[in-house]
Design an enzyme around this catalytic site. Sequence first.
Site, PDB file in Angstrom:
ATOM      1  N   VAL A  31       0.495  -1.939   0.225  1.00 36.78           N
ATOM      2  CA  VAL A  31      -0.071  -0.176   0.103  1.00 36.78           C
ATOM      3  C   VAL A  31       1.046   1.304   0.286  1.00 36.78           C
ATOM      4  O   VAL A  31       0.666   2.196  -0.783  1.00 36.78           O
ATOM      5  CB  VAL A  31      -0.776   0.113   1.543  1.00 36.78           C
ATOM      6  N   LYS A  46      -7.220  -0.686   9.372  1.00 39.03           N
ATOM      7  CA  LYS A  46      -8.361  -1.191   9.359  1.00 39.03           C
ATOM      8  C   LYS A  46      -8.197  -1.378  11.330  1.00 39.03           C
ATOM      9  O   LYS A  46      -8.698  -1.444  11.520  1.00 39.03           O
ATOM     10  CB  LYS A  46      -9.266  -1.435   9.134  1.00 39.03           C
ATOM     11  N   VAL A  84     -11.880   0.361   4.432  1.00 33.87           N
ATOM     12  CA  VAL A  84     -12.862   0.115   4.151  1.00 33.87           C
ATOM     13  C   VAL A  84     -12.196   0.360   3.100  1.00 33.87           C
ATOM     14  O   VAL A  84     -12.804   1.245   2.401  1.00 33.87           O
ATOM     15  CB  VAL A  84     -13.764   0.590   5.158  1.00 33.87           C
ATOM     16  N   GLY A  97      -1.734  -9.582  -4.289  1.00 34.15           N
ATOM     17  CA  GLY A  97      -1.101  -8.081  -3.113  1.00 34.15           C
ATOM     18  C   GLY A  97      -2.303  -8.007  -2.656  1.00 34.15           C
ATOM     19  O   GLY A  97      -2.407  -6.663  -1.719  1.00 34.15           O
ATOM     20  N   GLU A 105      -3.684  -9.586   3.840  1.00 34.87           N
ATOM     21  CA  GLU A 105      -3.022  -9.119   4.399  1.00 34.87           C
ATOM     22  C   GLU A 105      -1.585  -9.976   5.153  1.00 34.87           C
ATOM     23  O   GLU A 105      -1.290 -11.164   4.511  1.00 34.87           O
ATOM     24  CB  GLU A 105      -4.009  -9.047   6.099  1.00 34.87           C
ATOM     25  N   LYS A 129     -13.788  -4.441   9.022  1.00 29.73           N
ATOM     26  CA  LYS A 129     -14.420  -2.860   8.033  1.00 29.73           C
ATOM     27  C   LYS A 129     -15.381  -2.506   8.460  1.00 29.73           C
ATOM     28  O   LYS A 129     -16.039  -1.125   8.482  1.00 29.73           O
ATOM     29  CB  LYS A 129     -14.355  -3.042   6.563  1.00 29.73           C
TER      30      LYS A 129
HETATM   31  N1  HSE Z   1      -6.913  -7.823   3.083  1.00 28.56           N
HETATM   32  C1  HSE Z   1      -7.965  -6.438   2.390  1.00 28.56           C
HETATM   33  C2  HSE Z   1      -8.896  -7.338   1.694  1.00 28.56           C
HETATM   34  C3  HSE Z   1      -6.719  -5.240   1.837  1.00 28.56           C
HETATM   35  O1  HSE Z   1      -8.421  -8.202   1.391  1.00 28.56           O
HETATM   36  O2  HSE Z   1      -9.434  -7.027   1.085  1.00 28.56           O
HETATM   37  C4  HSE Z   1      -7.838  -4.637   1.710  1.00 28.56           C
HETATM   38  O3  HSE Z   1      -8.359  -4.299   3.156  1.00 28.56           O
END
Ligand code: HSE
Length: 318
Positions: free
Chosen positions: A12, A100, A127, A182, A185, A200
Site C-alpha cells: 500500500v 483498519k 474500508v 498483494g 493481509e 470494516k
Molecule cells: N486484505 C484486505 C482485503 C486488503 O483483501 O480486502 C484491503 O483492506
Amino acid sequence: MVQVAIMGFGTVGSGAYDILIENAEGISQNCGQPINVKRILDLRQFPGHPAEALVTANFEDILNDSEITIVAEAMGGTSPVYEFTKALLMAGKSVVTSNKEMVATYGTELIELAKKHGCKYLFEASVCAAIPIIHPLTQCLAANTITEIKGILNGTTNYILTNMQKNGESFDAVLKSAQAKGYAERDPASDVEGHDTCRKIAILAWLAFGEHGKNVSWTDIPTTGITQITLADLQKADEDGCVIKLIGHAKLENNKVTCKVEPMRIPKDSPLANIDGVYNAVLVTGNFTGDVMFYGQGAGKLATGSSIVGDIMRIVRK
Ligand code: HSE
C-alpha cells in the site's frame, strides 16, 4: 510545496508513492501546489529503487522534521503504529491511513486527538480500498438516518470464493494467488477468518449509526470466516441458484445496533451475487435515499494507494 512521509513501504505504501510520482502534475494542479515525499519509514532497504535515499528506519526522522506536515501510515497492526500515530498527531502532523485495525480499535480517540492538535486523522483507505465509502457515508448521506449496511468488504475472500466457485480451484491455491497479487493481509488469517471484514463493518457501523454506533466494538461482533467452505458447498449452492459470499452486516433496529460477519448463500439474481474477484460492494440503506450501492476494487496496491493519496490531497486543499 507540501512535504509528506510514508510509513511502511509495502504494497500500500509503495502504491501511494507510485501514484504521487506518476500523477504528480495532475495532483499538483488539483491541490494548487506539489506534494513531495520527503521520507519513507521502513526497516527494509530498497537498493536501486528511485526512493532508496528517502528510506529511514528511524521514526524520529519523520516526527522531528518540521517540514513534514502529513504522514501516510501503511504499516499495519497496532504496535508500534498506535504510539507513532499519537506522537505525530500531538506534533500537529495529519495522518492518513489504510490500517483498519487501528481505525476500528482507536479511531474515536485519534480523531479527537487530531482535533485537539489542529490536524486530521483520515482513513478512507481503511474500508474497501478504492471504494469511496467513508466520506460519502459521513457527508453525502449525512441527512439520512442509516438503517442498514451490508456488503462484501474483503477482496481476498471474495477473490477466493469466486475462483473456487467459477473455476473449481482449491482454497490454498487461490489464497496463494491472492497473496501474490498483494490483496491479502500480512497474516492472511485476518482475511479468511473474517476479522478484516469484521473491523470494516465495525468502522462503518460506528460512522453510520451516530450515537447508537458509538459503542460498537469489533471484538464483540460474531464472526465466521470462509475456511470451512468447501468446493462441494459452492457446487451445491450453485445448483440451488446461489453463490456464497462473505457478508458483513450492520443493522439499526429499535435504537440498537447489531452486526455480524458470516458466509451467506446469495441468490444469483441479487446485486451482491455478481460482485466477483477482488471487487467489493457496500449496500447502504438511508431513510430518504433508500438503497445506495458502492462498488469497486476492495484490495490491491494502486486501488488502496488511490484512497490514501485522495486523503492527503483533501488535507492539502483545506
Ligand atoms: N486484505 C484486505 C482485503 C486488503 O483483501 O480486502 C484491503 O483492506
